[in-house]
Every structure is written in C-alpha cells, then in structure tokens.
Scaffold this motif. Structure first.
Motif, short mmCIF file in Angstrom:
data_model
loop_
_atom_site.label_atom_id
_atom_site.label_comp_id
_atom_site.label_asym_id
_atom_site.label_seq_id
_atom_site.Cartn_x
_atom_site.Cartn_y
_atom_site.Cartn_z
N SER A 88 57.60 -12.13 164.31
CA SER A 88 58.68 -12.44 163.36
C SER A 88 59.59 -13.50 163.96
N PRO A 89 60.33 -14.23 163.14
CA PRO A 89 61.18 -15.31 163.66
C PRO A 89 62.18 -14.86 164.72
N PHE A 144 54.31 -14.71 159.45
CA PHE A 144 55.63 -14.35 158.92
C PHE A 144 56.25 -15.58 158.26
N SER A 145 57.06 -15.33 157.23
CA SER A 145 57.83 -16.42 156.63
C SER A 145 58.98 -16.78 157.57
N PRO A 146 59.45 -18.02 157.52
CA PRO A 146 60.55 -18.43 158.40
C PRO A 146 61.81 -17.59 158.24
N ASP A 147 62.05 -17.05 157.03
CA ASP A 147 63.24 -16.21 156.85
C ASP A 147 63.00 -14.76 157.26
N GLY A 148 61.76 -14.43 157.65
CA GLY A 148 61.44 -13.10 158.13
C GLY A 148 61.27 -12.03 157.08
N ASN A 149 61.33 -12.41 155.80
CA ASN A 149 61.26 -11.41 154.73
C ASN A 149 59.84 -11.09 154.28
N LEU A 197 50.61 -11.06 150.02
CA LEU A 197 51.99 -11.37 150.36
C LEU A 197 52.73 -10.05 150.48
N TRP A 198 53.16 -9.73 151.69
CA TRP A 198 53.77 -8.43 151.98
C TRP A 198 55.28 -8.56 152.15
N ASP A 199 56.00 -7.60 151.58
CA ASP A 199 57.43 -7.49 151.83
C ASP A 199 57.60 -6.78 153.16
N VAL A 200 58.19 -7.44 154.12
CA VAL A 200 58.30 -6.88 155.47
C VAL A 200 59.15 -5.61 155.47
N HIS A 201 60.13 -5.55 154.61
CA HIS A 201 61.08 -4.44 154.62
C HIS A 201 60.55 -3.18 153.93
N THR A 202 59.71 -3.38 152.90
CA THR A 202 59.20 -2.22 152.15
C THR A 202 57.73 -1.94 152.38
N GLY A 203 57.00 -2.93 152.87
CA GLY A 203 55.56 -2.77 153.06
C GLY A 203 54.76 -2.96 151.80
N ASN A 207 61.25 -23.52 153.89
CA ASN A 207 62.28 -22.76 153.18
C ASN A 207 61.80 -21.38 152.72
N SER A 208 60.56 -21.02 153.06
CA SER A 208 59.97 -19.71 152.76
C SER A 208 59.69 -19.49 151.28
N ARG A 209 59.82 -20.52 150.46
CA ARG A 209 59.65 -20.34 149.02
C ARG A 209 58.22 -20.55 148.54
N GLN A 210 57.42 -21.20 149.37
CA GLN A 210 56.04 -21.47 149.00
C GLN A 210 55.10 -21.06 150.13
N LEU A 211 53.86 -20.77 149.73
CA LEU A 211 52.84 -20.38 150.69
C LEU A 211 51.57 -21.19 150.40
N ALA A 212 51.02 -21.80 151.42
CA ALA A 212 49.75 -22.52 151.28
C ALA A 212 48.63 -21.67 151.85
#
Length: 207
Positions: free
Chosen positions: A53-54, A94-99, A112-118, A138-143
């Motif tokens: 994680s970041p 992990f996304s740069p914002d860690g979410n 695409l997993w939510d880190v906080h809820t699983g 900016n964590s808004r897109q995923l390639a």
C-alpha cells in the motif's frame, strides 16, 4: 544503517518473482526497521505477485491458489482474504490513494477491490489471461492488458471499460505517465505502445 537483506531473503522465499517487483526494496527496508522477521502463512500454493500500500502499512499477495491476502505489517497477520478469481493471479496493484486494489488473473478477469471492505467488482472484457494492471496517478482510472492483445481502461467509480487496443500480439506490463495522460504498455513481440485515453490517440514503436 538498516540492513534489509534478511527481509529480502524472506520475500524471495515467498516467490521467485518477489524481488523483481518495484516495491520490494522499500518493503525490505520497512521490514528491517520494524523487525519484520516472521513468516506469515495462509496461501496454499505459490505466491506469484505482491504489492504494498502507498503508506506501506499493508502488503497484498496474489497466489496460484486463486486467492489474494492482505497482510497488516503492524499486526503481522492476514487481515483479509479476497476470493473471486478462479485461477492463478498474474498482477496486483494498490491505487495511489490506497483505497482500491486491482488484480489480474489467468481467468481473464480483472477485479477491483475496496481495501476497506474487501468487496470486489469483476471487470470483464479480456478473453484470456490478464497480464498487467495499473492505476492512473489520480486513482480514477485503471488500465489492464491481456494476452489476447486487448488493452482496456476502466473508470474506477463506475467500472465501465473502454477498449483502447486490439491486436494480434498480447500486451504484458503496463504503466501510466506521471501526468496521467498516457498509458504505456509492452507487447509480446517486443513493441511498446503509447495510448492517450482522453483523445484515443495511439502509436506503436516496433521492437
């Protein structure tokens, strides 16, 4: 002086690919500073990929057993098991914002997993093994890139995917430029592709 060699050796025992990951050195340093010397067990097959994680508080591992585990560095234990893929994992970020955490598998799916809820969302579009995933700065897109020659860009908020490339040779590693305007991907035939999601412009440099 911090000696990361012991932690690095532990990472290498986890996976023969572990030390090739860009986060490995930072993880080894963090582990050495915190006295990280435990073997954390949970997977039932080889670990193929890892990501930190970041803030370096979590480590995610993807295995041939088709599961992902999220480990807490502070607690030295697995705090979450993510189940969705039906085959070995190929990439994990992990996304740069860690979410969020993105995973790619041999089952042809991106999750695409939510880190906080699983909670995970399956992003379907590739027709064979997905080789790489990468978040925009900016964590808004995923390639994501696939062996079927497809390259998708996904909206993280909605899960909507846009096909940016379809070719006969598969794509493998993928990353974003620092300004978030360009996706760069490497191909099985030695070529490098440059893609601009906003304009749909692209160019290929032959290997």
């Amino acid at each position: 002086t911090v000696d990361p060699s012991h932690t690095a050796a532990w990472l290498e025992r986890l996976s023969d690919r572990a030390l090739s990951e860009p986060q490995s050195y930072e993880l080894a340093i963090a582990g050495a500073r915190s006295g990280f010397a435990w073997e954390l067990r949970g997977h039932t097959a080889d670990i193929e990929i890892l990501s930190t994680s970041p803030d370096h508080s979590l480590v995610a591992t993807g295995s041939d057993d088709a599961t992902i585990r999220v480990w807490s560095i502070a607690e030295m234990k697995s705090v979450r098991e993510l189940v969705g893929h039906i085959g070995p994992l190929e990439d994990l970020r992990f996304s740069p914002d860690g979410n969020h955490l993105a995973s790619a598998g041999t089952d042809g799916n991106v999750y695409l997993w939510d880190v906080h809820t699983g909670i995970g969302r399956k992003l379907s579009g590739h027709k064979s093994t997905v080789r790489g995933v990468a978040f925009s700065p900016n964590s808004r897109q995923l390639a994501s890139t696939g062996e079927d020659g497809t390259l998708f860009v996904w909206d993280v908020a909605t899960g909507t995917g846009t096909l940016l490339s379809q070719r006969s040779h598969g794509w493998r590693p993928v990353l974003w430029s620092r300004d978030g305007k360009t996706i760069i991907a490497g191909s099985f035939d030695g070529s490098i592709g440059y893609f601009e999601p906003a304009t749909k412009a692209s160019r290929l440099i032959a290997g």
